[in-house]
Scaffold this active site. Structure first.
Site, PDB file in Angstrom:
ATOM      1  N   ASP A   1       0.352  -1.330   0.652  1.00 28.67           N
ATOM      2  CA  ASP A   1       0.328  -0.273  -0.250  1.00 28.67           C
ATOM      3  C   ASP A   1       0.699   1.572   0.324  1.00 28.67           C
ATOM      4  OD1 ASP A   1      -1.752  -2.353   0.062  1.00 28.67           O
ATOM      5  OD2 ASP A   1      -2.802  -1.811   2.618  1.00 28.67           O
TER       6      ASP A   1
ATOM      7  N   ASP B   1      -8.120   1.123  11.210  1.00 30.19           N
ATOM      8  CA  ASP B   1      -6.364   2.182  11.698  1.00 30.19           C
ATOM      9  C   ASP B   1      -6.123   3.061  10.851  1.00 30.19           C
ATOM     10  OD1 ASP B   1      -5.295  -0.023  12.957  1.00 30.19           O
ATOM     11  OD2 ASP B   1      -4.505  -0.707  11.306  1.00 30.19           O
TER      12      ASP B   1
ATOM     13  N   SER C   1      -2.715  -9.967   4.442  1.00 26.46           N
ATOM     14  CA  SER C   1      -2.245  -8.454   4.982  1.00 26.46           C
ATOM     15  C   SER C   1      -1.005  -8.364   6.353  1.00 26.46           C
ATOM     16  CB  SER C   1      -3.073  -7.551   5.259  1.00 26.46           C
ATOM     17  OG  SER C   1      -3.082  -6.354   5.771  1.00 26.46           O
TER      18      SER C   1
ATOM     19  N   ARG D   1      -1.003   1.999  16.659  1.00 17.82           N
ATOM     20  CA  ARG D   1      -1.568   2.950  15.962  1.00 17.82           C
ATOM     21  C   ARG D   1      -0.858   4.432  16.682  1.00 17.82           C
ATOM     22  NH1 ARG D   1       0.709  -0.205  12.610  1.00 17.82           N
ATOM     23  NH2 ARG D   1      -1.168  -0.861  11.347  1.00 17.82           N
TER      24      ARG D   1
END
Length: 494
Positions: A108, A218, A270, A189
């Site tokens: 990504d 996220d 992922s 995060r």
């Protein structure tokens, strides 16, 4: 293509030229590679005066590109990179000066770098946080960032901060989401996003960007942190803007632009790894009926293949925070790394669950949290000695909300911070040690001790004692059971 004969002094143009940059500088807490474009000319202004055209100057030669085409700049390395100046789908999306991108070098974020440049005419500063994802995931990042066209790469070691200021508070609170999830990604995060805000200030960026999809949690976690720490920053979320609709499309886009990625079309997982856990999503896991493949796991051995002999481990805890393993004091990150190795070789900490995402859908994920599973069991067990019944009940009820706030990205919410202050106060006496036995995927508590233990053997013993008179129980039962007795009398007309 026509030659540019003359340029009116009243003309106003806007052109950003991109190419590989060569100079690197190493700082104590960050890796920064800054590059200067000596071979190109940057001109600022507006492209409208050129009627949708842009110019590129290289060693004195000037090329004019039509508005429905892209400029192809030949770099000094003979590598060609296409920078779109075309009007696509209504034109460029806007103008930003410099964007700090949360960069992993994965699929990504690798394709986002050229996309940001093409759509926002900006410099891209790639930022990578070392939260314990492993040296292999950090290898080659500088080369990947350069290949994608980033102007700078910054890597910061956040492992100690991550464990000390994020993981351990959650551990102390007993935060666990939907009975299973130990919040590995949820805790990582905000520490990454906080560092991005810091880097944005250091490099003078006016925007931040991430590679989170529009279907996941996220994106919320990153952006709520941005809002809390610097509400003036612009936020760019390409997955909510571009035409790429899935991971396979992104792979094709990456291949087209010669961007190296670590996955193939045939097998797509992922993954998110940090010092606390490793998560797996996608591919066959999208069907909750499918059993995970044995070779998917990376942090732990299959419990069936674990040693036939159990291993005992002692965890030292001070005020709800782990401080030692087998009598050896360790830093937060070192302690967790040690337990990951111990737990991993015994197949500890594997979780397969279907969870409710914040955005409303259900998702299936498989998590490996070997060290975290050991610590969670140890801290909870020590609390059985140091906390009374009502305190445990209140703490457990608040832990559910605490976990929900962390899962939802509200780390810097005043409510979570206030709840954390309560957790810190209530666990002041949660000090001692816990011994656990690890065997083929299981964690069993075998012993616990604390100088603040509320357990009294002289009271709990079945033998008679002076403090507890068993005859007192009769009166207690009559009073405690009075409401039940009155209701039964009413129903029977007594």
């Amino acid at each position: 293509m026509a030659q540019l004969k003359a340029l009116s002094p009243n003309s106003s143009i806007n052109l950003a030229c991109y190419g590989p940059r060569r100079n690197t500088s190493l700082f104590s807490d960050s890796l920064s590679c800054s590059r200067k474009l000596s071979s190109f000319l940057e001109v600022s202004g507006r492209a409208s005066a050129l009627h949708g055209r842009a110019i590129l100057s290289n060693n004195g030669s000037v090329t004019l590109a039509a508005s429905n085409r892209g400029i192809r700049a030949v770099l000094s390395s003979d590598r060609e990179m296409e920078v779109s100046t075309a009007t696509k789908a209504g034109g460029l999306r806007g103008k930003l000066n410099k964007v700090v991108l949360a960069y992993s070098g994965g699929l990504d974020t690798s394709v986002i770098v050229p996309w940001l440049r093409e759509n926002y005419g900006c410099e891209v500063v790639c930022f990578t946080a070392d939260v314990g994802q492993g040296i292999k995931e950090l290898d080659g990042l500088e080369e990947k960032a350069k290949a994608s066209g980033a102007c700078q790469l910054v890597v910061k070691d956040l492992k100690e901060e991550f464990v000390r200021d994020y993981i351990f508070p959650c551990l102390r609170a007993g935060a666990i989401y939907e009975r299973k999830y130990l919040l590995g990604t949820s805790m990582a995060r905000p520490v990454i996003a906080k560092a991005m805000v810091d880097v944005a200030r250091e490099v003078g960026a006016d925007a931040v960007s991430h590679g989170c999809t529009g279907k996941g949690n996220d994106q919320v976690r990153f952006e709520l942190t941005f809002f809390a720490l610097n509400p003036e920053l612009n936020v760019v979320a390409p997955w909510r803007e571009w035409d790429i609709t899935g991971r396979e499309d992104a792979i094709e886009y990456a291949k087209k632009h010669n961007v190296p990625v670590p996955v193939t079309k045939k097998s797509i997982y992922s993954r998110d790894r940090n010092l606390w856990h490793l998560s797996h999503e996608g591919d066959i896991l999208e069907d909750p009926a499918n059993e995970p493949k044995k070779d998917m796991y990376m942090m732990s051995v299959d419990p069936e293949d674990a040693p036939d002999q159990p291993e005992y481990v002692e965890i030292g805890i001070v005020s709800g925070i782990p401080v030692s393993v087998n009598g050896k004091n360790l830093s937060p990150a070192s302690l967790l790394a040690e337990l990951n190795e111990i737990g991993g070789r015994h197949g500890v900490g594997r979780i397969d669950m279907v969870e409710n995402r914040l955005v409303g859908m259900k998702s299936r994920g498989v998590y490996e949290t070997p060290g975290g599973t050991i610590l969670f069991n140890a801290v909870r067990e020590l609390e059985s000695l140091t906390l009374d019944r009502e305190t445990i009940q209140v703490k457990d009820s608040l832990a559910l909300k605490y976990a929900e706030l962390v899962y939802a990205g509200r780390w810097f919410d005043p409510l979570r911070e206030s709840m954390d202050a309560f957790m810190e106060k209530i666990t002041e006496t949660t000090t001692g040690s816990v011994t656990l036995k690890l065997y083929k995927g299981s964690v069993s508590v075998t012993g616990r001790t604390s100088p603040h233990s509320l357990y009294r053997q002289d009271i709990s013993s079945f033998e008679s004692g002076q403090i507890y008179d068993q005859a007192d129980a009769a009166g207690f039962i009559r009073l405690y059971g009075l409401p039940i007795r009155v209701r039964a009398m009413l129903e029977k007309g007594i």
